[in-house]
Design an enzyme around this catalytic site. Structure first.
Site, PDB file in Angstrom:
ATOM      1  N   CYS A   1       6.385  27.577  -0.728  1.00  0.00           N
ATOM      2  CA  CYS A   1       6.384  27.573  -2.486  1.00  0.00           C
ATOM      3  C   CYS A   1       5.110  27.883  -2.981  1.00  0.00           C
ATOM      4  O   CYS A   1       4.283  28.741  -2.915  1.00  0.00           O
ATOM      5  CB  CYS A   1       6.960  26.449  -2.803  1.00  0.00           C
ATOM      6  N   TYR A   2       4.408  26.585  -3.449  1.00  0.00           N
ATOM      7  CA  TYR A   2       3.055  26.784  -3.897  1.00  0.00           C
ATOM      8  C   TYR A   2       1.940  27.230  -2.883  1.00  0.00           C
ATOM      9  O   TYR A   2       1.196  27.939  -3.161  1.00  0.00           O
ATOM     10  CB  TYR A   2       2.592  25.473  -4.442  1.00  0.00           C
TER      11      TYR A   2
ATOM     12  N   GLY B   1       4.221  22.178  -4.423  1.00  0.00           N
ATOM     13  CA  GLY B   1       3.720  21.140  -5.324  1.00  0.00           C
ATOM     14  C   GLY B   1       4.043  21.780  -6.790  1.00  0.00           C
ATOM     15  O   GLY B   1       4.428  22.750  -6.984  1.00  0.00           O
TER      16      GLY B   1
ATOM     17  N   LYS C   1      10.055   6.443  10.654  1.00  0.00           N
ATOM     18  CA  LYS C   1      11.210   5.788  10.928  1.00  0.00           C
ATOM     19  C   LYS C   1      11.893   5.979  12.189  1.00  0.00           C
ATOM     20  O   LYS C   1      12.098   5.274  13.096  1.00  0.00           O
ATOM     21  CB  LYS C   1      12.155   5.571   9.831  1.00  0.00           C
TER      22      LYS C   1
ATOM     23  N   GLU D   1      11.940  23.136   5.148  1.00  0.00           N
ATOM     24  CA  GLU D   1      11.960  21.813   5.501  1.00  0.00           C
ATOM     25  C   GLU D   1      13.180  20.848   5.162  1.00  0.00           C
ATOM     26  O   GLU D   1      13.363  19.965   5.809  1.00  0.00           O
ATOM     27  CB  GLU D   1      10.580  21.038   5.034  1.00  0.00           C
TER      28      GLU D   1
ATOM     29  N   HIS E   1      12.083  26.460   0.780  1.00  0.00           N
ATOM     30  CA  HIS E   1      11.827  25.352   1.466  1.00  0.00           C
ATOM     31  C   HIS E   1      12.392  25.359   2.783  1.00  0.00           C
ATOM     32  O   HIS E   1      13.648  24.583   2.765  1.00  0.00           O
ATOM     33  CB  HIS E   1      12.027  23.929   0.675  1.00  0.00           C
TER      34      HIS E   1
ATOM     35  N   ASP F   1      11.501  -2.246  12.094  1.00  0.00           N
ATOM     36  CA  ASP F   1       9.848  -2.048  11.926  1.00  0.00           C
ATOM     37  C   ASP F   1       9.275  -3.438  12.772  1.00  0.00           C
ATOM     38  O   ASP F   1       8.345  -3.226  13.521  1.00  0.00           O
ATOM     39  CB  ASP F   1       9.215  -1.898  10.629  1.00  0.00           C
TER      40      ASP F   1
END
Ligand code: XMP
Length: 520
Positions: free
Chosen positions: A86-87, A59, A376, A178, A176, A234
């Site tokens: 990270c943060y 963040g 999604k 991710e 990160h 969707d």
């Protein structure tokens, strides 16, 4: 504070990183259910029994000021495993008495190489070679390790890139894991989930289908539901799910705005009416859309006109049907996350998005949002298990305002026709060349300029067609797709030779940011 369902869960605390959603996706891809909470929400949770692990996101904030966003200490007292990113890492270090400093010398943005120092469960099978390429985005760094913590890995700029307190199951990574730019980042999550949190693989979207259908049945009972069906993945999955639950009491409304791709409207109608035997009501509103859009070239005005008109038409149709109690919408989990951002502030408006499913709540109907737990890619898996055709299930996203924002400047029926032809050729060729599925979104647009060309022995003065194809994970950022030169040669020829009105084709090579995916 309510959870979305009854699963064991990995809770992700969002401190405002741009990529928090990716953490949740990585966890779910590994077969584990995850939900995102704001720091405020996590404080309100009274019973942590179902939470098997906590991931603290990155963040923009800093722990170097007196006041900073944090998590309740009781999380640590309850011995729930924690992974800080990270943060998140800096916060853990701060809470446990380490020192964090903001420093130009130590900051790292983009690619960095990380080196192994000590063995850790968190990095099992992560370091296949001595170093690993990871993605960084930080200015603050931990410069003094908290008591009871060990340093596991380092980079040239930062000595404490991975830290752990394995006794208390607390881990932190400065990079990160991710994002796809981090090599083997998924392994960090695998180790955290299965070796540290010891959570079982218990999340399979397809298994959720029956639970959702049962829930729709018990909510709707014998009442009627309406749904705006656009033919995108969707709204199609919403319609099929509700149809399985309540059959004839679902009424789908398809509004032809005249701004769809070539033949798409007819095709979608046929599939849902004939193949899936849905109760579909067709409204042809293309004339009124053209009329209202006449001479409008401002992108925001176009978006507003299309959005408002769509809602008006939908409301009018809805009033004609008796005893409707529910309105079904294809709201996805990212929409829910975005409406409860970590800081509470909405990101600044770049374009006013109008989703065809985004109808107003003041219609006095209760909302049903069966996809609100899903990303999604999970919706696509659901679609698959409902027997949704691949051509709909894996269709590229299409914006609510349709070709209206892909014809730059004034919209005319003639320009729509030209664009539909060019776009149709582009998409067909991508399919034929096995490129469609490698691309996140592709389309043709018509630029508001005419240029001179020569065809046969005559001079032409016609429109320019722009082709765009991008890769992306969620539409927030995107890279242009490197289409092979041979394909570009072929597509340019094919469009110019077959579409009257176009004598020049250009390929958009900008990424997002700084550009956006759509042109308007
Ligand atoms: P941008 O152009 O903002 O687009 O980079 C990101 C993604 O959003 C889609 N998009 C829309 N979708 N209604 C929608 O339902 C809209 O008004 C709208 N505008 C953009 C765009 O196609 C891309 O996938």
């Amino acid at each position: 504070m309510q959870f979305q369902n009854n699963h064991e869960i990995i809770a992700i605390v969002d401190f405002g990183s741009q990529v928090t959603k990716l953490i949740a996706r990585r966890v779910r891809e590994l077969g584990v259910y995850s939900e995102i909470f704001t720091p405020k929400q996590i404080k309100k949770i009274k019973d942590y029994k179902r939470i098997k692990g906590i991931i603290l996101s990155g963040g923009p904030s800093t722990v170097t000021t007196q006041k900073f966003q944090s998590i309740p200490r009781k999380i640590f007292r309850e011995k729930i495993p924690v992974l800080g990113i990270c943060y998140g890492l800096q916060l853990i270090a701060k809470i446990y008495g380490g020192t964090i400093k903001s420093s130009k010398k130590r900051r790292e943005f983009g690619r960095a190489f990380i080196y192994k120092k000590k063995k850790s469960i968190l990095t099992k099978k992560f370091f296949s070679k001595k170093n690993k390429s990871v993605w960084m985005s930080h200015e603050d760094a931990v410069i003094k390790l908290p008591k009871k913590f060990k340093a596991i890995a380092y980079t040239k700029n930062s000595k404490l890139t991975i830290i752990e307190n394995s006794k208390e199951h607390i881990y932190g990574v400065q990079f990160h894991p991710e994002v796809t730019h981090t090599e083997n980042g998924k392994q960090i999550f695998k180790n955290f989930l299965f070796s540290i949190c010891k959570i079982k693989k218990n999340w399979n979207v397809t298994f959720q289908k029956n639970r959702i259908i049962r829930k729709i049945k018990s909510t709707v009972k014998n009442d009627k539901v309406i749904c705006a069906l656009s033919g995108g993945v969707d709204s199609s999955v919403v319609a099929l799910l509700i149809n399985q639950a309540i059959r004839k009491n679902l009424i789908c409304i398809m509004v032809n705005t005249g701004l769809m791709r070539k033949n798409e409207f007819k095709y979608t109608y046929k599939i849902f009416k004939k193949k899936y035997k849905l109760n579909v009501k067709l409204i042809d509103a293309s004339k009124i859309f053209f009329k209202k859009l006449k001479n409008i070239s401002d992108p925001e005005k176009k978006r507003k006109i299309i959005g408002n008109l769509f809602i008006k038409i939908f409301e009018k149709e809805q009033k004609k049907i008796k005893n409707i109690k529910f309105l079904a919408q294809g709201t996805l989990y990212p929409d829910i996350i975005e409406s409860k951002s970590a800081t509470g502030s909405k990101s600044s408006k770049i374009k006013s998005h109008h989703n065809v499913g985004g109808l107003p709540k003041k219609m006095n109907l209760k909302l049903i949002e069966p996809l609100k737990e899903f990303f999604k890619d999970e919706v696509r898996l659901l679609g698959n298990s409902l027997g949704l055709l691949k051509s709909i299930c894996y269709k590229h996203p299409f914006p609510g305002p349709g070709l209206g924002i892909r014809i730059l400047g004034k919209i005319t029926p003639e320009k729509i026709k030209i664009l539909q032809e060019a776009d149709n050729i582009f998409i067909n060729e991508l399919n034929k060349n096995n490129l469609y599925d490698k691309i996140w979104q592709a389309y043709a647009a018509l630029l508001p300029i005419k240029t001179v060309g020569v065809m046969g022995d005559s001079r032409t003065y016609e429109y320019t067609c722009l082709l765009r194809a991008v890769t992306s994970e969620d539409g927030m950022t995107a890279d242009y797709y490197n289409l092979p030169k041979a394909f570009l040669d072929q597509i340019s020829n094919k469009i110019i030779n077959n579409v009257k009105g176009i004598n020049r084709v250009v390929y958009d090579i900008s990424s997002k940011p700084p550009s956006t995916i759509e042109l308007e």
